[in-house]
Design an enzyme around this catalytic site. Structure first.
Site, mmCIF file in Angstrom:
data_model
loop_
_atom_site.group_PDB
_atom_site.id
_atom_site.type_symbol
_atom_site.label_atom_id
_atom_site.label_comp_id
_atom_site.label_asym_id
_atom_site.label_seq_id
_atom_site.Cartn_x
_atom_site.Cartn_y
_atom_site.Cartn_z
ATOM 1 N N ILE A 89 0.855 -1.180 0.000
ATOM 2 C CA ILE A 89 0.000 0.000 0.000
ATOM 3 C C ILE A 89 0.891 1.229 0.000
ATOM 4 O O ILE A 89 1.773 1.366 0.852
ATOM 5 C CB ILE A 89 -0.923 0.024 1.245
ATOM 6 N N GLU A 90 0.668 2.107 -0.950
ATOM 7 C CA GLU A 90 1.396 3.367 -1.061
ATOM 8 C C GLU A 90 0.401 4.489 -0.788
ATOM 9 O O GLU A 90 -0.651 4.565 -1.419
ATOM 10 C CB GLU A 90 1.977 3.478 -2.477
#
Length: 129
Positions: free
Chosen positions: A123-124
């Site tokens: 997850i960015e």
């Protein structure tokens, strides 16, 4: 005129467990749980997009060629400072794997933090630079 797409409506995540995933995306990322259909299906809404959830081994057809938990790499944009995100993630007990680091987003430069969801998806969380 050549046909073209204009935006993303939804994507599908295959997950090991609904409750763990829903808790993470709702409580950590601030998404809204949506149920629909019969039997009930689950989705996580943010802005005008959503993530539909499929349980591993019980995916709906048609499906990805090789569905499985932990196979996604997702980038979400935010208007909250990454410093505030870091404090929030610390309170939630979520380690940051990398960042803030400069990256290139779809519309230009972004600053990003990287973490993992309960299934190991990357997850960015990114803020336009």
């Amino acid at each position: 005129m050549q046909p073209h797409v204009t935006s993303l409506d939804h994507l599908v995540l295959t997950v090991a467990e609904f409750d763990r995933t829903i808790t993470f995306y709702r409580d950590v990322l601030g998404m809204e749980l949506v149920t629909f259909g019969a039997p009930p299906r689950y989705a996580l809404r943010f802005g005008v997009q959503k993530i539909n959830l499929h349980l591993a081994g019980q995916e709906l057809e048609p499906k990805e060629r090789a569905p499985g938990p932990g196979t996604a790499d997702l980038c979400f944009l935010t208007d909250t400072s990454l410093t505030d995100w870091q404090a929030h993630l610390t309170r939630q007990g979520i380690p940051v794997e990398d960042g803030p680091v400069p990256r290139t987003g779809a519309a230009g430069p972004i600053m990003s933090l990287y973490l993992r969801d309960p299934d190991g998806n990357l997850i960015e969380i990114s803020q336009p630079a």
